[in-house]
Scaffold this active site. Structure first.
Site, short mmCIF file in Angstrom:
data_model
loop_
_atom_site.label_atom_id
_atom_site.label_comp_id
_atom_site.label_asym_id
_atom_site.label_seq_id
_atom_site.Cartn_x
_atom_site.Cartn_y
_atom_site.Cartn_z
N SER A 210 35.62 1.92 103.43
CA SER A 210 35.97 2.90 104.45
C SER A 210 36.80 2.27 105.57
O SER A 210 37.88 1.74 105.31
CB SER A 210 34.69 3.55 104.99
N ASP A 378 36.93 12.67 97.66
CA ASP A 378 36.74 12.05 98.97
C ASP A 378 37.72 12.66 99.96
O ASP A 378 38.94 12.48 99.84
CB ASP A 378 36.97 10.54 98.88
N HIS A 404 32.95 9.84 99.10
CA HIS A 404 33.09 8.63 99.91
C HIS A 404 31.96 7.62 99.68
O HIS A 404 32.20 6.47 99.31
CB HIS A 404 33.15 9.03 101.38
#
Length: 443
Positions: A210, A378, A404
């Site tokens: 991320s 995502d 995610h």
């Protein structure tokens, strides 16, 4: 223009601001009210809520490892539960933050002459994110250690393990005056240099999740020498110029004026009250709250993550960060560009973009080998935008059904993610990058 006020909120923002303020202060009042209730009364309600939950909602029980990891207070206890040890290392950045590094070791294995892997977490989390699992086989650091790597886990400034500065204290506003820029300019390069000095290696392998992907890309783009110290950059579920939030109301508020966050939360730590609610909520109920919140914000179903994994992971998901770092992301979302922090964002409304341009991170300049793994479901990645900003040699692998958090905790992460990561590490460290790319058919 003499009457222009840089800190002004325009009339179109007021409805959203008022609604947001009501939400923030309602939470504050509820928190104060609960805090004032005697402990004995709170416990009485807690027991009955647990009984009602299991009677009406779910009667499922958790396994022993899930309970153990959920109750662990820190990364040291989590790793110990799986038979690993943690070395703590402190890194002083060039701007005087003290960052905590965690080196995960196996008591029966030597770290000598092992290839180094540096893993970095995402926004508002910490190093626990990588190991908060109920099965060691689904923790990437543990799997890497068993595969022969020397694994280091980084921590961002301001989080649970890195709340230290030479001059400022966490109670000071100056302590929280940082954004993605500072992590790219200082945290990542200084951490890489420390690890290389400590291990005696010339290069390491980087894995980011991320924001851990985004801040390393930013670091590599503005620190040319850093590219010579990285064998391969692997980005898992990169947060890169997201399109926005799934909830229209939230999306409207943050896109109209990102600085609204400062009016709501000040210029300090963001949402420290999360820890309060986490402590008083029955864990399965806390999981439900997080699931609903993520569904509203990002439209994630989270169906590929088991309840036991959520109980482990959500208990260690949140950590502290600055309001400014979130405002930076809201600017990126609003402009759909991977840019530096805009210190004069109000000028865009006052003068127009023709006379004012925020610098972008020059990610096309990244020289080290790159591999991006992203999920088809995502919502935090805009691959159309990202592809235009990646260097020609960057490779990507998409997993159609992944959201995610699946890249950390998905039920099939052992089959979908880990083999690709380990193959990339192995072939690049052995100098077989061309064979690796051709063999795996990356596009």
């Amino acid at each position: 223009m003499s009457g222009f006020n840089k800190n002004q909120i325009y009339w179109g923002d007021y409805v959203g601001v008022i609604a947001a303020f009501v939400g923030v202060y309602t939470e504050l009042v509820a928190r104060i009210f609960i805090y004032m209730i005697p402990e004995r009364v709170r416990e009485w309600f807690r027991v009955r809520i647990i009984v009602l939950y299991h009677y009406y909602i779910s009667s499922k029980t958790t396994d022993g490892m899930t309970d153990a990891v959920q109750k662990c207070r820190n990364i040291y206890e989590i790793c110990e539960a799986f038979g690993y040890r943690v070395e703590e290392h402190l890194v002083r950045t060039q701007d005087n933050f003290i960052l905590c590094l965690h080196r995960i070791t196996h008591p029966k294995q030597s770290q000598h002459k092992r290839e180094v892997v540096y893993c970095h977490h995402g926004l508002m989390t910490n190093s626990e994110l990588w190991v908060a699992v109920n099965e060691s086989e689904r923790s990437l650091p543990f799997v890497l250690i068993e595969s022969g790597y020397d694994v280091w886990l980084g921590n961002n400034r301001g989080n649970k393990y890195s709340r230290k500065h030479i001059t400022y204290k966490p109670k000071d506003e100056e302590f929280w005056n940082f954004s993605l820029d500072d992590m790219a300019m200082f945290d990542i390069p200084d951490t890489v240099d420390y690890i290389l000095r400590e291990t005696g290696r010339e290069k390491l392998n980087y894995i980011g999740f991320s924001q851990g992907t985004a801040q390393a890309m930013a670091a590599l783009s503005i620190n040319p020498d850093l590219n010579d110290k990285v064998n391969i950059f692997i980005g898992l579920a990169p947060a890169y110029a997201p399109k926005g939030f799934s909830n229209y109301f939230v999306d409207y508020i943050v896109k109209v004026n990102p600085k609204i966050m400062y009016h709501l939360f000040g210029r300090r730590c963001l949402l420290p009250s999360v820890t309060f609610w986490q402590n008083i909520c029955y864990p399965p109920i806390f999981v439900k709250i997080v699931d609903v919140s993520l569904k509203i914000l990002f439209n994630w179903d989270l169906s590929n993550i088991s309840l036991n994994q959520k109980l482990c992971g959500y208990a260690h998901l949140y950590s502290f960060s600055s309001v400014k770092s979130v405002v930076h992301w809201l600017q990126i979302i609003k402009n759909c560009t991977f840019q530096l922090y805009d210190d004069d964002m109000a000028l865009l409304a006052g003068y127009g973009s023709r006379h004012y341009q925020v610098p972008l991170f020059p990610t096309n300049n990244i020289k080290c080998p790159m591999l991006i793994l992203w999920g088809g479901k995502d919502t935090l990645i805009n691959m159309e935008v990202m592809r235009t900003a990646l260097p020609p040699h960057a490779k990507e692998v998409s997993i159609a059904h992944y959201e995610h958090l699946d890249f950390l905790w998905g039920q099939d992460v052992k089959e979908e993610v880990f083999p690709v990561v380990i193959d990339a590490l192995k072939h690049h460290s052995l100098g077989k990058a061309k064979h690796f790319v051709k063999q795996n058919g990356f596009h």
